[in-house]
Design an enzyme around this catalytic site. Structure first.
Site, short mmCIF file in Angstrom:
data_model
loop_
_atom_site.label_atom_id
_atom_site.label_comp_id
_atom_site.label_asym_id
_atom_site.label_seq_id
_atom_site.Cartn_x
_atom_site.Cartn_y
_atom_site.Cartn_z
N GLY A 71 0.80 -1.21 0.00
CA GLY A 71 0.00 0.00 0.00
C GLY A 71 0.84 1.27 0.00
O GLY A 71 0.52 2.24 -0.70
N ASN A 151 -8.35 4.13 8.20
CA ASN A 151 -7.77 3.04 8.98
C ASN A 151 -7.92 3.21 10.49
O ASN A 151 -7.81 2.25 11.23
CB ASN A 151 -6.29 2.88 8.62
CG ASN A 151 -5.53 4.18 8.62
OD1 ASN A 151 -5.91 5.14 7.92
ND2 ASN A 151 -4.49 4.26 9.40
N ALA A 200 -2.12 -6.73 0.04
CA ALA A 200 -2.58 -8.09 0.36
C ALA A 200 -2.67 -8.40 1.85
O ALA A 200 -3.55 -9.13 2.28
CB ALA A 200 -1.66 -9.11 -0.33
N HIS A 201 -1.77 -7.82 2.66
CA HIS A 201 -1.73 -8.27 4.05
C HIS A 201 -2.89 -7.77 4.90
O HIS A 201 -3.07 -8.20 6.03
CB HIS A 201 -0.38 -7.92 4.71
CG HIS A 201 -0.19 -6.48 5.09
ND1 HIS A 201 -0.38 -6.04 6.37
CD2 HIS A 201 0.18 -5.40 4.37
CE1 HIS A 201 -0.10 -4.74 6.43
NE2 HIS A 201 0.22 -4.32 5.22
N CYS A 327 0.72 3.69 13.07
CA CYS A 327 1.85 4.35 12.44
C CYS A 327 2.36 5.51 13.27
O CYS A 327 3.49 5.93 13.12
CB CYS A 327 1.46 4.84 11.05
SG CYS A 327 0.82 3.50 10.07
C1 LIG Z 1 -1.94 -0.33 5.96
C2 LIG Z 1 -2.31 0.85 5.17
C3 LIG Z 1 -1.44 1.40 4.22
C4 LIG Z 1 -0.04 0.85 4.02
O1 LIG Z 1 -0.04 -0.37 3.35
P1 LIG Z 1 1.25 -1.31 3.45
O2 LIG Z 1 0.96 -2.43 2.53
O3 LIG Z 1 1.35 -1.74 4.88
O4 LIG Z 1 2.43 -0.50 3.03
C5 LIG Z 1 -1.86 2.48 3.46
N1 LIG Z 1 -3.08 3.01 3.63
C6 LIG Z 1 -3.95 2.52 4.53
C7 LIG Z 1 -5.30 3.14 4.64
C8 LIG Z 1 -3.60 1.44 5.33
O5 LIG Z 1 -4.46 0.96 6.23
#
Ligand SMILES: *Cc1c(COP(=O)(O)O)cnc(C)c1O
Length: 395
Positions: A71, A151, A200-201, A327
């Site tokens: 992401g 998030n 994906a995670h 974060c």
């Molecule tokens: C987790 C998250 C990301 C970051 O994604 P990663 O694959 O962990 O780098 C970006 N945006 C939102 C809204 C997220 O929840």
């Protein structure tokens, strides 16, 4: 000790079926997908199949899916790539003020390079202010980016309406759908966005792999230069097992999405109901209309105490939650999202995010509420901020 995981917005466990699908691509089909021999062709075939499957599941064409490391990279690429490609057209970008750090810190860096940003505010439930957004549009605006679902507080943003506004002005739209994917039936064709990030995670796939959807024909520069991978738009040897796992995770997620979300929402609803009934001085942050909220999310401010103390105390009892946003933990800065919805710094500091998953049980929910009740009572007992209904506790 018993452990309960309530931090599914940070990451999720890898589905065993996904793991099993991936293993041959570590051990047997280990060729470089770009190689011109049998090993390479086998790997390439797996990547093509994964790309076709992912594209179909989100309403895209296969050549509109670009694999990334997740992401964060997708968000960086969307922003930096559009800014670079559209330099001649303008240098103004509109984003919401509650974006993930992957967007916000990229915006801060681009500002130093002379790109202008407008940060659009949200209401007390976290919904973007569409009037403010309309008024922020300038002749040199090239991109509007708003996350699909937040998030921290789980609020689902009106992306279709943003697209409608942007299209009237010929402006590109990107959405960070990292939290939305798996919780909402994301379809890029019906949404009408030009770019969409996912990872994906966050839906029981492997870590370190994601994608950026880029609609065919829109101007985009690349972020990572290198070989001819991803139709020369993203260099780097393809993460074949990761991509295979990503596709399988998305397939499985979409297959059981309706049923899983209904179950997860039931867990969350019971949690919210009990916390609001049994713990005084709490506030649920985010959308009150639960149809506009991620089914997994419950974000609570507990007055008179520090979120960090709650987090550490719950952790000692084996319960995993997140304070503010994962974060920003490690820094004592209050969450930008909580401040944006109008919480005081003090209330923002007393906030905990509980994010449920399909592995959780109703019994766990009850156990967590019981533990939380005594934790909050004990911490408030010790808190100088908490003067219980005027009683002098110091005698
Ligand atoms: C987790 C998250 C990301 C970051 O994604 P990663 O694959 O962990 O780098 C970006 N945006 C939102 C809204 C997220 O929840």
């Amino acid at each position: 000790m018993r452990r309960i995981y309530l931090d599914h917005a940070a990451t999720t466990s890898l589905d065993k079926r996904v793991f099993e699908k991936m293993t041959p691509y570590f051990l047997d089909v280990y060729g470089n997908a770009n190689s011109q021999h049998g090993y390479g062709r086998d790997a390439q075939k797996a990547v093509d199949t994964a790309r076709d499957s992912i594209a179909k599941l989100i309403g895209a064409k296969p050549n509109e899916i670009y694999f990334t490391s997740g992401g964060t990279e997708s968000d960086n690429w969307a922003l930096r790539g559009a800014v670079k490609a559209l330099k001649e057209k303008g240098n103004h970008v509109i984003i919401s003020c509650i974006e993930h750090a992957a967007m916000l810190s990229t915006a801060k860096e681009l500002e130093k390079e002379g790109v202008e940003f407008s940060y659009i505010g949200v209401d007390e439930q976290g919904f973007i202010d569409l009037e403010e957004l309309k008024n922020a549009i300038r002749p040199n605006t090239i991109l509007i980016s708003c996350m699909y679902a937040n998030n921290e507080i789980g609020t689902i943003e009106p992306i279709s309406e943003i697209v409608k506004i942007a299209k009237e002005h010929g402006i590109l739209v990107h959405t960070d759908a990292v939290q939305a994917m798996g919780a909402i039936d994301v379809n890029v064709a019906t949404l009408g966005v030009d770019m969409l990030s996912f990872s994906a995670h966050k839906f029981n796939g492997p870590k370190g792999v994601g994608a950026l959807y880029i609609k065919n024909g829109i101007p985009m520069a690349r972020l990572i230069s290198g070989g001819h991978q991803e139709r020369t738009r993203r260099g780097g040897t393809t993460n074949v097992p990761g991509v295979v796992g990503f596709a399988e995770a998305l397939r499985l997620t979409k297959e059981s999405m309706a049923k899983d979300n209904e179950y997860v929402a039931k867990l969350r609803d019971r949690f919210v109901e009990r916390v609001e009934k049994e713990i005084p001085f709490v506030k649920l942050n985010g959308a009150r209309d639960f149809s506009k909220r991620l089914p997994s999310n419950a974000d609570f401010s507990f007055e008179f105490i520090e979120g960090e103390s709650i987090l550490f105390s719950l952790d000692m009892d084996g319960i995993a939650v997140s304070s503010g946003s994962a974060c920003s933990s490690g820094s004592l800065e209050p969450s930008h999202v909580l401040l944006a919805i109008g919480l005081s710094e003090e209330k923002a500091h007393g906030t905990i995010r509980f994010s449920f998953g399909k592995e959780n049980t109703m019994e766990e929910v009850d156990y967590v509420v019981d533990t939380l009740k005594s934790t909050i009572a004990r911490l408030r007992e010790m808190s100088p901020l908490f003067n219980l209904k005027g009683e002098d506790k110091n005698v």
